[in-house]
Design a protein around this motif. Structure first.
Motif, mmCIF file in Angstrom:
data_model
loop_
_atom_site.group_PDB
_atom_site.id
_atom_site.type_symbol
_atom_site.label_atom_id
_atom_site.label_comp_id
_atom_site.label_asym_id
_atom_site.label_seq_id
_atom_site.Cartn_x
_atom_site.Cartn_y
_atom_site.Cartn_z
ATOM 1 N N TYR A 297 0.837 -1.202 0.000
ATOM 2 C CA TYR A 297 0.000 0.000 0.000
ATOM 3 C C TYR A 297 0.870 1.250 0.000
ATOM 4 C CZ TYR A 297 -4.894 -1.415 0.573
ATOM 5 O OH TYR A 297 -6.173 -1.869 0.365
ATOM 6 N N MET A 298 1.855 1.267 0.873
ATOM 7 C CA MET A 298 2.701 2.456 0.985
ATOM 8 C C MET A 298 3.532 2.685 -0.277
ATOM 9 S SD MET A 298 3.810 2.558 5.010
ATOM 10 C CE MET A 298 4.473 0.905 5.129
ATOM 11 N N GLN A 299 3.975 1.616 -0.895
ATOM 12 C CA GLN A 299 4.705 1.761 -2.159
ATOM 13 C C GLN A 299 3.813 2.388 -3.226
ATOM 14 O OE1 GLN A 299 7.820 1.366 -2.754
ATOM 15 N NE2 GLN A 299 8.708 -0.390 -1.694
ATOM 16 N N LEU A 300 2.555 1.954 -3.275
ATOM 17 C CA LEU A 300 1.624 2.496 -4.267
ATOM 18 C C LEU A 300 1.310 3.959 -3.983
ATOM 19 C CD1 LEU A 300 -0.838 -0.532 -4.638
ATOM 20 C CD2 LEU A 300 0.943 0.199 -6.240
ATOM 21 N N PHE A 301 1.182 4.318 -2.710
ATOM 22 C CA PHE A 301 0.993 5.732 -2.363
ATOM 23 C C PHE A 301 2.236 6.542 -2.720
ATOM 24 C CE2 PHE A 301 -2.198 4.299 0.999
ATOM 25 C CZ PHE A 301 -3.294 4.785 0.291
ATOM 26 N N TYR A 302 3.391 5.970 -2.417
ATOM 27 C CA TYR A 302 4.664 6.654 -2.653
ATOM 28 C C TYR A 302 4.852 6.983 -4.133
ATOM 29 C CZ TYR A 302 9.754 7.430 -2.438
ATOM 30 O OH TYR A 302 11.020 7.959 -2.524
ATOM 31 N N TYR A 303 4.421 6.044 -4.992
ATOM 32 C CA TYR A 303 4.564 6.261 -6.440
ATOM 33 C C TYR A 303 3.281 6.798 -7.084
ATOM 34 C CZ TYR A 303 9.033 3.871 -6.106
ATOM 35 O OH TYR A 303 10.337 3.532 -5.777
#
Length: 322
Positions: A297-303
């Motif tokens: 989830y955080m990777q998707l938010f980050y990108y």
């Protein structure tokens, strides 16, 4: 005086009786209960005054509405206890909470004592623990303290230590706990964690962060996280600061804004993470304390991959139903 309990109050008449009853029946007597009315317009003040007639330990301060942080700060400036506790006016505590915590603090001259708490729903209690130890208690390190929930209400603080740290809640924002409570770890405090639920955190609709309507004040997280950054960076715990950014900002902040489809705010969070902590996913605290799903989830938010987040959530929910 052994203890001062500070209770900010804003239109809490529906919950005050239970809150105050849990205080006046405490098994520790040498204490004061400082209620700070933050511009209440309901009958909260009248209720407090009625209890005052029966218990001289209850003190009432009244001020214009300025937010929970300003109410807590006013209470703190008027407190005379050796130790300080904070209680929200719609919550309540076990009758022996403050005796248990004070006695433990007094025994070893501790700076901070931490306990577990319940989430109190209308029909059930949900036990919330820190998963620090299976023993009855544990002396915790400065680094471990930074990983705790930043809420002040399940903690007891030595006033001398708060004064030493020149502690105040930052006023005018609703994330004042997250911005300030972790900073108390910077002074190398003596801390003990008690593995017992003593605080009851009522899940009601009137509380600041417990409703489904978007508020512009949610954007205070930008001010709060920078307050934390500016006061904690390069003071010996940058790894823990990075973890706090990841948890409270990239994870919880993004999830909250995503709920309301506020993608520009998530963009801002992602840009700040790239600026301040671009290698956050390599932090061992992050790897050890988040699940693979949470990190995804955080990777998707980050990108800023919002389409993929929508798709992932639809698939995940479908699988849950199946």
């Amino acid at each position: 005086m052994k203890l001062s309990v500070i209770i900010p109050v804003y239109n809490s008449m529906l919950y005050l009786d239970k809150c105050i009853d849990s205080l006046v029946n405490q098994t520790i007597n040498d204490c004061e209960f400082i209620f700070v009315s933050d511009g209440s317009t309901d009958k909260s003040v009248d209720i407090i005054k009625e209890y005052q007639k029966k218990d001289k330990r209850i003190k009432l301060l009244e001020k214009e509405n300025g937010g929970q942080a300003s109410a807590r700060n006013l209470g703190l400036s008027n407190a005379s206890g050796e130790y300080i506790a904070f209680l929200d006016s719609d919550d309540y505590v076990s009758f022996d909470m403050y005796k248990v915590m004070y006695d433990r603090a007094n025994r070893d001259n501790l700076d901070i004592v931490v306990c577990n708490y319940y989430l109190a729903y209308p029909d059930k209690l949900e036990k919330m623990t820190n998963n620090i130890t299976d023993e009855n208690e544990k002396v915790i390190t400065r680094e471990e303290y930074f990983l705790l929930s930043p809420g002040p209400c399940n903690k007891l603080f030595k006033k001398e230590y708060l004064d030493k740290m020149d502690f105040k809640f930052p006023e005018g924002i609703i994330y004042e706990d997250m911005a300030s409570i972790p900073l108390l770890g910077l002074g190398d405090p003596k801390i003990v964690y008690i593995n017992e639920c003593l605080y009851y955190y009522v899940q009601s609709e009137v509380s600041t962060m417990r409703n489904d309507t978007y508020k512009e004040k949610y954007e205070d997280i930008f001010k709060a996280i920078m307050y934390l950054y500016n006061n904690m960076i390069d003071k010996g715990n940058n790894r823990e600061l990075e973890y706090l950014f990841v948890y409270h900002y990239l994870y919880l902040g993004s999830l909250n804004f995503y709920k309301y489809r506020k993608f520009k705010n998530i963009d801002r969070i992602a840009n700040d993470m790239k600026k301040y902590f671009p290698n956050w996913n390599k932090n061992t605290l992050v790897v050890d304390n988040f699940s693979k799903k949470e990190i995804l989830y955080m990777q998707l938010f980050y990108y800023k991959k919002y389409f993929l987040i929508d798709l992932y959530r639809r698939i995940f929910r479908k699988n849950e139903k199946e």
